[in-house]
Structures are given as C-alpha cells and as structure tokens.
Motif scaffolding. Structure first.
Motif, PDB file in Angstrom:
ATOM      1  N   THR A  33       0.829  -1.202   0.000  1.00 44.38           N
ATOM      2  CA  THR A  33       0.000   0.000   0.000  1.00 44.38           C
ATOM      3  C   THR A  33       0.865   1.255   0.000  1.00 44.38           C
ATOM      4  N   LEU A  34       1.869   1.280   0.873  1.00 45.79           N
ATOM      5  CA  LEU A  34       2.706   2.476   0.992  1.00 45.79           C
ATOM      6  C   LEU A  34       3.603   2.707  -0.211  1.00 45.79           C
ATOM      7  N   LEU A  35       4.181   1.633  -0.749  1.00 49.68           N
ATOM      8  CA  LEU A  35       5.195   1.793  -1.787  1.00 49.68           C
ATOM      9  C   LEU A  35       4.685   1.563  -3.206  1.00 49.68           C
ATOM     10  N   ARG A  36       3.528   0.913  -3.341  1.00 42.00           N
ATOM     11  CA  ARG A  36       3.011   0.634  -4.678  1.00 42.00           C
ATOM     12  C   ARG A  36       1.572   1.080  -4.890  1.00 42.00           C
ATOM     13  N   LEU A  41       3.080  10.568  -5.275  1.00 45.50           N
ATOM     14  CA  LEU A  41       4.533  10.357  -5.229  1.00 45.50           C
ATOM     15  C   LEU A  41       4.867   9.128  -6.064  1.00 45.50           C
ATOM     16  N   PRO A  42       5.786   9.259  -7.006  1.00 45.68           N
ATOM     17  CA  PRO A  42       6.166   8.094  -7.809  1.00 45.68           C
ATOM     18  C   PRO A  42       6.760   6.976  -6.941  1.00 45.68           C
ATOM     19  N   VAL A  43       6.660   5.765  -7.438  1.00 54.09           N
ATOM     20  CA  VAL A  43       7.193   4.595  -6.734  1.00 54.09           C
ATOM     21  C   VAL A  43       8.657   4.812  -6.345  1.00 54.09           C
ATOM     22  N   GLY A 126       5.247  22.405  -2.420  1.00 46.12           N
ATOM     23  CA  GLY A 126       4.122  21.784  -3.105  1.00 46.12           C
ATOM     24  C   GLY A 126       3.654  20.454  -2.542  1.00 46.12           C
ATOM     25  N   ALA A 127       4.198  20.025  -1.404  1.00 45.85           N
ATOM     26  CA  ALA A 127       3.770  18.761  -0.817  1.00 45.85           C
ATOM     27  C   ALA A 127       2.321  18.858  -0.346  1.00 45.85           C
TER      28      ALA A 127
END
Length: 177
Positions: A33-36, A41-43, A126-127
């Motif tokens: 979930t967090l990384l993919r 935010l891109p991988v 811009g976050a």
C-alpha cells in the motif's frame, strides 16, 4: 547468527515472514500500500524514502533491498539513491522530495522531531497533505521493519549483486505475490 531459528537461504525480512506467515500478510500489505498503492509520489520516490530511512537506521538488509528497488524505479538510478543516502541537501532530486526526505529523517529520530517548520518547508515546495501523511507513515513503517530485521539478527548478504536482484524483483512484482 539469528536469535531465532530462521531459514538460512532466506535473507532479512524474508526469513521472518517464512517463520511467521500470519504476520507476513499484513506487513506485506502495508508495504504494498505504501510503496506501490495509488499516490502522487512516484514509486521511486517512495522507495527512496524507505532506503534513506533504512540507511539512517544502519539496516543493511532493508537499505540494500530498497536502495536497489529505488534505483530500478527512480530517474537517475543508483547515482541518485547513493547521493540521497549520503546527504539529502546535495542529492540530485527536486526540492519537494528533499523536504519530504528531511521529514522522513526526522521521523527516524522520533516523531516529535517533525516540526512545523519542516512541514511548512515541504508545503512551500508543493507537498500535499497526503504526501506528508505517506512520508511520515513510510518512515515510521521502515523504522519498524528495520528494527524487526535487525532485532532478530537476520542474515544480510554482503554481496551487492544480491540486493540488485532483490531490487529488480521488488520493482516488477511489488510486495504482495
């Protein structure tokens, strides 16, 4: 030598997941979930956050595998990963990602180290609220993963090629197989 009986053919967290498959399921889903999962935010940037935090925690296995995954999925590859791990300020990444990496490194120390100033600096670049949330959660989760892996003294390969292979698998298959 691991503190509990682990499969010596499975390095790092993989041996822990084989030891307790029932805990592997939610841990893998969290990483997926967090990384993919869906994110602005891109991988590669999310993997870089995991790699930088793991490097700061001196977790050889997690740093090696996530640095390799970041190198596979991030524009600029290994050069960018190595530079970010050596020092965020000089890394060849955008200012927003630098600000998010500073937040992640603060989380690595303690959640209370994330200051209003760090948040304001990331917002100024811009976050979004979701990006701030996910950065903090990725950093916190990787502190847990790092301590899990090192706290049970799992085997961490010495050969960088082993991590390169892990990075390729993570980049193509993710965390839930």
């Amino acid at each position: 030598m691991p503190h509990i009986p682990l499969d010596p053919q499975l390095p790092g967290i993989r041996s822990l997941m084989a030891f307790r498959p029932e805990t592997a399921v939610p841990l893998n889903h969290l990483a997926q979930t967090l990384l993919r999962g869906p994110s602005s935010l891109p991988v590669g940037e999310r993997e870089l956050i995991a790699a930088v935090v793991s490097n700061g925690n001196e977790c050889r296995f997690c740093h090696g595998s996530h640095a390799a995954a970041a190198a596979e999925t991030l524009d600029g590859g290994r050069e960018v990963v190595d530079a970010a791990c050596a020092g965020v300020d000089d890394a060849p990444v955008g200012e927003k990602l630098k600000a998010l990496l500073r937040i992640a490194l603060a989380v690595r120390e303690t959640g209370r180290a994330v200051t209003s100033e760090l948040i304001a600096a990331a917002r100024a670049e811009g976050a979004t609220d979701v990006e701030l949330h996910d950065t903090v959660l990725i950093a916190a989760a990787f502190c847990m993963y790092n301590r899990y892996v090192d706290g049970l003294a799992t085997i961490a390969p010495e050969d960088p090629a082993a991590y390169d292979q892990m990075g390729k698998v993570l980049a193509t298959e993710g965390y839930v197989r």
